[in-house]
Design an enzyme around this catalytic site. Structure first.
Site, PDB file in Angstrom:
ATOM      1  N   CYS A   1      17.086  21.442  -8.004  1.00  0.00           N
ATOM      2  CA  CYS A   1      17.557  21.628  -9.378  1.00  0.00           C
ATOM      3  C   CYS A   1      16.473  22.178 -10.302  1.00  0.00           C
ATOM      4  O   CYS A   1      16.720  22.450 -11.470  1.00  0.00           O
ATOM      5  CB  CYS A   1      18.127  20.316  -9.920  1.00  0.00           C
ATOM      6  SG  CYS A   1      16.887  19.144 -10.453  1.00  0.00           S
TER       7      CYS A   1
ATOM      8  N   GLU B   1     -11.962 -12.770   1.286  1.00  0.00           N
ATOM      9  CA  GLU B   1     -12.585 -13.972   0.751  1.00  0.00           C
ATOM     10  C   GLU B   1     -11.533 -14.953   0.286  1.00  0.00           C
ATOM     11  O   GLU B   1     -10.374 -14.614   0.113  1.00  0.00           O
ATOM     12  CB  GLU B   1     -13.536 -13.612  -0.392  1.00  0.00           C
ATOM     13  CG  GLU B   1     -12.914 -12.702  -1.414  1.00  0.00           C
ATOM     14  CD  GLU B   1     -13.955 -12.030  -2.296  1.00  0.00           C
ATOM     15  OE1 GLU B   1     -13.616 -11.683  -3.433  1.00  0.00           O
ATOM     16  OE2 GLU B   1     -15.102 -11.867  -1.828  1.00  0.00           O
TER      17      GLU B   1
ATOM     18  N   THR C   1      -4.565  -9.572   1.029  1.00  0.00           N
ATOM     19  CA  THR C   1      -4.262  -9.856  -0.376  1.00  0.00           C
ATOM     20  C   THR C   1      -4.249 -11.371  -0.545  1.00  0.00           C
ATOM     21  O   THR C   1      -4.060 -12.092   0.436  1.00  0.00           O
ATOM     22  CB  THR C   1      -2.919  -9.213  -0.813  1.00  0.00           C
ATOM     23  OG1 THR C   1      -2.670  -9.519  -2.172  1.00  0.00           O
ATOM     24  CG2 THR C   1      -1.753  -9.709   0.018  1.00  0.00           C
ATOM     25  N   SER C   2      -4.483 -11.822  -1.741  1.00  0.00           N
ATOM     26  CA  SER C   2      -4.494 -13.264  -1.966  1.00  0.00           C
ATOM     27  C   SER C   2      -3.066 -13.797  -1.928  1.00  0.00           C
ATOM     28  O   SER C   2      -2.132 -13.132  -2.362  1.00  0.00           O
ATOM     29  CB  SER C   2      -5.099 -13.558  -3.337  1.00  0.00           C
ATOM     30  OG  SER C   2      -4.695 -14.839  -3.762  1.00  0.00           O
TER      31      SER C   2
ATOM     32  N   HIS D   1       5.947  -0.660  -2.803  1.00  0.00           N
ATOM     33  CA  HIS D   1       5.432   0.067  -3.963  1.00  0.00           C
ATOM     34  C   HIS D   1       5.560   1.577  -3.787  1.00  0.00           C
ATOM     35  O   HIS D   1       4.881   2.341  -4.462  1.00  0.00           O
ATOM     36  CB  HIS D   1       3.978  -0.322  -4.240  1.00  0.00           C
ATOM     37  CG  HIS D   1       3.848  -1.716  -4.796  1.00  0.00           C
ATOM     38  ND1 HIS D   1       2.655  -2.388  -4.883  1.00  0.00           N
ATOM     39  CD2 HIS D   1       4.784  -2.563  -5.294  1.00  0.00           C
ATOM     40  CE1 HIS D   1       2.860  -3.593  -5.414  1.00  0.00           C
ATOM     41  NE2 HIS D   1       4.148  -3.720  -5.659  1.00  0.00           N
TER      42      HIS D   1
ATOM     43  N   ASP E   1      -0.472   4.223   0.930  1.00  0.00           N
ATOM     44  CA  ASP E   1      -1.320   5.211   1.616  1.00  0.00           C
ATOM     45  C   ASP E   1      -0.749   5.744   2.919  1.00  0.00           C
ATOM     46  O   ASP E   1      -1.352   6.619   3.540  1.00  0.00           O
ATOM     47  CB  ASP E   1      -2.710   4.613   1.866  1.00  0.00           C
ATOM     48  CG  ASP E   1      -2.633   3.285   2.620  1.00  0.00           C
ATOM     49  OD1 ASP E   1      -1.744   3.127   3.484  1.00  0.00           O
ATOM     50  OD2 ASP E   1      -3.474   2.403   2.353  1.00  0.00           O
TER      51      ASP E   1
ATOM     52  N   ASN F   1       0.835  -1.205   0.000  1.00  0.00           N
ATOM     53  CA  ASN F   1       0.000   0.000   0.000  1.00  0.00           C
ATOM     54  C   ASN F   1       0.864   1.248   0.000  1.00  0.00           C
ATOM     55  O   ASN F   1       1.928   1.275   0.610  1.00  0.00           O
ATOM     56  CB  ASN F   1      -0.924  -0.002   1.221  1.00  0.00           C
ATOM     57  CG  ASN F   1      -1.830  -1.217   1.241  1.00  0.00           C
ATOM     58  OD1 ASN F   1      -2.077  -1.822   0.194  1.00  0.00           O
ATOM     59  ND2 ASN F   1      -2.296  -1.602   2.409  1.00  0.00           N
TER      60      ASN F   1
ATOM     61  N   CYS G   1      11.506  20.399  -8.164  1.00  0.00           N
ATOM     62  CA  CYS G   1      12.631  20.225  -7.244  1.00  0.00           C
ATOM     63  C   CYS G   1      13.089  21.600  -6.746  1.00  0.00           C
ATOM     64  O   CYS G   1      13.458  22.458  -7.550  1.00  0.00           O
ATOM     65  CB  CYS G   1      13.740  19.525  -8.016  1.00  0.00           C
ATOM     66  SG  CYS G   1      15.110  18.955  -7.046  1.00  0.00           S
TER      67      CYS G   1
HETATM   68 ZN   LIG Z   1      16.221  17.758  -8.735  1.00  0.00          ZN
END
Ligand SMILES: [Zn+2]
Length: 290
Positions: A201, A264, A237-238, A145, A119, A117, A187
């Site tokens: 930058c 499930e 999650t499965s 992730h 989040d 996740n 940036c």
């Molecule tokens: Zn930069």
């Protein structure tokens, strides 16, 4: 053999485990009202999720992608960790850990918590811990992730965690529209004045989340830890889809056990040792005995 849903035998496995790893997926955050990408797709006027979750989509239309992620940041900032997040966080409390998993090699070292996740809710749930336990838990928390709350510069690669919202003035306007690139998050921030230093930058920032075709973060560290893991908890999650399927087979290959907590049943959960069906907010705290 069918997986067991016997709470006492699961607690026995927990009590004798020497190394525990937790992999969390979207189901963990469902009760906090966080829709999955697929569900969010329905809330967003886009033809395909690839448009907002691939580097090609970002290059084609960074304005649309940033507006999508701005919405998701707002949604997550307005949501709260639920009892399932808190149950996992409490496993980093040494007093809880030494009670339910006394055989761990080191009960001051929390189980590795890997989340798919983006989040931030599992991180925010760590706030329930005493300061020293929280610090230890943060070091054992991997967002494979990425995170909605981390940006990365597309030029100098500087990355930064920030909860400021909106990230720039143009994103504060809720109407979907074409925002010129120089008004998107950059940036050095909106006051950038021509420096080319690392982290200032002037380059276009992107959300530091893993998009289609990109390699998840921390895979080397995860593989190393799985080698020693004798109890894998798959939450929300499965156990049969990537990456859980790979993690589960790696743990099973080394003689470890796999416990699945999911809404499930899914095809192939038969390979798991334990299976607890239902919303994680109910099953996790109950089965862990918290
Ligand atoms: Zn930069």
């Amino acid at each position: 053999m069918l997986p067991s849903s016997d709470i006492e035998s699961f607690r026995g496995a927990l009590a004798s485990a020497k190394s525990i790893v937790i992999l969390a997926g979207a189901g963990l955050s469902a009760a906090s009202g966080i829709p999955t990408y697929r569900d969010a797709d329905g809330l967003w006027r886009t033809n395909s999720i690839e448009e907002v979750a691939s580097i090609e989509g970002f290059k084609n239309n960074p304005s649309r992608v940033w507006q999508f992620y701005h919405q998701r940041r707002e949604l997550c900032l307005g949501s709260q960790p639920n009892p399932a997040h808190q149950a996992l966080a409490s496993l980093a409390d040494p007093s809880v850990l030494s009670r339910i998993a006394p055989s761990l090699k080191d009960t001051s070292l929390p189980p590795l918590l890997i989340t798919q996740n983006i989040d931030d809710l599992s991180r925010r749930a760590l706030d329930i811990l005493p300061a020293s336990a929280k610090k230890a838990a943060e070091e054992r928390f991997l967002e494979m992730h990425g995170s909605l709350f981390v940006t990365r510069c597309t030029s100098c690669q500087h990355s930064q965690r920030t909860y400021t919202s909106p990230l720039c003035t143009a994103l504060g306007n809720s109407e979907e529209r074409d925002i010129p690139v120089d008004q998107l998050p950059r940036c050095g921030g909106e006051t950038w004045a021509g420096s080319n230093r690392y982290g200032r930058c002037g380059g276009l920032l992107r959300p530091a989340v893993i998009w289609f075709g990109e390699v998840p973060d921390h895979m080397g560290e995860i593989a190393r830890v799985l080698n020693w893991c004798d109890l894998l908890l798959v939450v929300g999650t499965s156990s049969r889809v990537y990456p859980a399927a790979g993690f589960a087979s790696s743990v099973k290959m080394h003689g470890g056990k796999v416990a699945v907590f999911n809404l499930e049943r899914s095809n192939g959960d038969d390979d798991a040792d334990f299976l607890f069906l239902g919303p994680c907010v109910e099953t996790l705290p109950h089965v862990l005995g918290l």
